[in-house]
Design a protein around this motif. Structure first.
Motif, short mmCIF file in Angstrom:
data_model
loop_
_atom_site.label_atom_id
_atom_site.label_comp_id
_atom_site.label_asym_id
_atom_site.label_seq_id
_atom_site.Cartn_x
_atom_site.Cartn_y
_atom_site.Cartn_z
N LEU A 95 0.92 -1.25 0.03
CA LEU A 95 0.06 0.06 0.14
C LEU A 95 0.94 1.35 -0.04
O LEU A 95 0.62 2.15 -0.88
CB LEU A 95 -0.91 0.00 1.22
N ALA A 96 1.99 1.26 0.83
CA ALA A 96 2.80 2.34 0.88
C ALA A 96 3.47 2.69 -0.27
O ALA A 96 3.59 3.76 -1.02
CB ALA A 96 3.95 2.06 1.98
N CYS A 99 0.99 3.82 -3.18
CA CYS A 99 0.42 5.35 -2.64
C CYS A 99 1.38 6.19 -2.98
O CYS A 99 1.01 7.54 -3.60
CB CYS A 99 0.04 5.50 -1.15
N SER A 100 2.59 6.00 -2.42
CA SER A 100 3.82 7.01 -2.77
C SER A 100 4.03 7.18 -4.69
O SER A 100 4.21 8.16 -4.99
CB SER A 100 5.15 6.63 -2.30
N PHE A 148 -5.68 -13.06 10.01
CA PHE A 148 -5.61 -12.47 11.20
C PHE A 148 -6.88 -13.29 12.08
O PHE A 148 -6.85 -13.23 13.08
CB PHE A 148 -5.76 -11.15 11.22
N TRP A 149 -8.01 -13.29 11.21
CA TRP A 149 -9.10 -13.78 11.91
C TRP A 149 -9.18 -15.16 12.40
O TRP A 149 -9.67 -15.51 13.31
CB TRP A 149 -10.28 -13.72 10.80
N ALA A 152 -6.91 -15.35 15.59
CA ALA A 152 -7.70 -14.58 16.58
C ALA A 152 -8.75 -15.52 17.36
O ALA A 152 -9.00 -15.41 18.46
CB ALA A 152 -8.31 -13.06 16.37
N TRP B 88 -10.28 0.67 10.61
CA TRP B 88 -9.55 0.02 9.44
C TRP B 88 -9.47 0.94 8.48
O TRP B 88 -8.63 1.46 7.73
CB TRP B 88 -10.14 -1.22 9.06
N THR B 92 -6.37 3.18 7.25
CA THR B 92 -5.71 2.77 5.63
C THR B 92 -5.55 4.18 4.89
O THR B 92 -4.95 4.38 4.06
CB THR B 92 -6.74 2.02 5.08
N LEU B 95 -2.52 6.09 6.13
CA LEU B 95 -1.35 5.43 5.42
C LEU B 95 -1.27 5.90 4.02
O LEU B 95 -0.08 6.31 3.64
CB LEU B 95 -1.32 4.01 5.60
N ALA B 96 -2.36 5.77 3.38
CA ALA B 96 -2.51 6.35 1.95
C ALA B 96 -2.04 7.84 1.63
O ALA B 96 -1.13 8.08 0.76
CB ALA B 96 -3.76 6.05 1.33
N CYS B 99 1.65 8.36 2.76
CA CYS B 99 2.76 7.86 1.67
C CYS B 99 2.69 8.70 0.38
O CYS B 99 3.79 8.84 -0.24
CB CYS B 99 2.32 6.32 1.19
N TRP B 137 -0.71 7.61 11.80
CA TRP B 137 -1.00 6.25 11.44
C TRP B 137 -0.66 4.84 12.31
O TRP B 137 -1.42 4.20 12.44
CB TRP B 137 -0.49 5.93 9.80
N HIS B 145 -5.76 -2.71 15.40
CA HIS B 145 -5.36 -4.37 15.67
C HIS B 145 -5.90 -4.68 17.09
O HIS B 145 -6.52 -5.63 17.06
CB HIS B 145 -3.78 -4.41 15.57
N PHE B 148 -9.72 -5.34 16.41
CA PHE B 148 -9.95 -6.35 15.36
C PHE B 148 -9.74 -7.87 16.39
O PHE B 148 -10.43 -8.91 16.34
CB PHE B 148 -8.87 -6.40 14.28
N TRP B 149 -8.57 -7.83 17.18
CA TRP B 149 -8.40 -9.00 18.10
C TRP B 149 -9.50 -9.02 19.11
O TRP B 149 -9.85 -10.27 19.21
CB TRP B 149 -6.94 -8.60 18.77
N LEU B 151 -12.60 -8.17 18.45
CA LEU B 151 -13.83 -8.87 17.97
C LEU B 151 -13.66 -9.96 17.59
O LEU B 151 -14.53 -10.89 17.71
CB LEU B 151 -13.90 -7.98 16.70
N ALA B 152 -12.34 -10.88 17.08
CA ALA B 152 -12.36 -11.93 16.66
C ALA B 152 -12.38 -12.92 17.63
O ALA B 152 -12.58 -14.16 17.74
CB ALA B 152 -10.96 -12.13 15.78
N SER B 153 -12.07 -12.39 19.01
CA SER B 153 -11.60 -13.42 20.07
C SER B 153 -13.15 -13.67 20.98
O SER B 153 -13.33 -13.97 22.16
CB SER B 153 -10.75 -13.10 21.04
#
Lengths: 154, 154
Positions: A95-96, A99-100, A148-149, A152, B88, B92, B95-96, B99, B137, B145, B148-149, B151-153
């Motif tokens: 992604l980085a 995007c750059s 990840f899902w 976890a 999320w 994202t 980061l976009a 970058c 970011w 994270h 998400f952890w 939620l998944a657990s």
């Protein structure tokens, strides 16, 4: 561990990995055949990052083929942890990089209008290469979230 | 649901949110006070994305303060799902934005050497603003994270 669509050792997982290899490879191919790409740090980084992504996805695709052929289960916590870390790192790098490079492409095509002034710039190739990199990132992000899902929900 | 460091309704979660607001706000402030930033699509996108991030983090910080004061538990699956999706998306986007702006900053500072040729360009401000966006970011990725952890657990 739950078995999910796109998880390791499944047919959908293999297809995701092959898609990542194909689009990543196409992005690299288009970029390295564009004249003057090496003068831009962001484009060099795109090639490096996509190269890393293709290697990683190819290795996991081989592992998926092995697991499908031998009917092995790859879903043990240690392996999945490794996949999670690898997928997260490669997807963030992709992604980085995308995007750059996109930042420069938009700067040239819209802000500075260099693409119409300097006809020799291979703007279209840059654009398609960046688009391929974005598709690679979407596919990797999908793999990464599935992994990840799975991890976890142990 | 597990209680994790940085989860919703905890002191560490509140500190993470306040950090996101502070660095995001600093990034916006530096960028909008730089001369000529509005001529660059990527820099405008950085301001928009950081603005969205600050609003989101501020709203969740208020919710954390409310939960801490009233000793309420925010960890129910529907709320956490909402936090996961929001975190999320904002991480994202951050980061976009960071970058794509970094791509332009590196192009100007290294590849084209514009920063030494055109002394009037506020390159340093751009660089610090992008660095702040990257820190924002990192903090958002941590929140994302953890959510998400959790939620998944379930």
């Amino acid at each position: 561990m739950k078995r999910l669509l796109g998880g390791p050792g499944t047919m959908s997982g293999l297809l995701l990995r092959l898609g990542q290899c194909a689009f990543g490879g196409a992005s690299i191919g288009l970029m390295v055949t564009s004249r003057g790409f090496s003068g831009y740090t962001a484009f060099c980084y795109l090639v490096a990052s996509m190269g890393f992504q293709v290697l990683w996805s190819f290795a996991l695709a081989c592992l998926d083929i092995y697991a499908l052929n031998r009917k092995r289960d790859l879903q043990n916590p240690i392996l999945v942890s490794l996949f999670v870390v690898g997928d997260w790192v490669t997807s963030t790098l992709s992604l980085a990089a995308a995007c750059s490079s996109a930042g420069i492409v938009v700067l040239y095509a819209r802000d500075l209008n260099f693409c119409t002034i300097h006809k020799s710039l291979p703007c279209e190739r840059f654009q398609i290469s960046v688009a391929m990199a974005f598709i690679t990132w979407v596919l990797t992000a999908m793999s990464s979230h599935v992994m990840f899902w799975i991890l976890a929900s142990v």
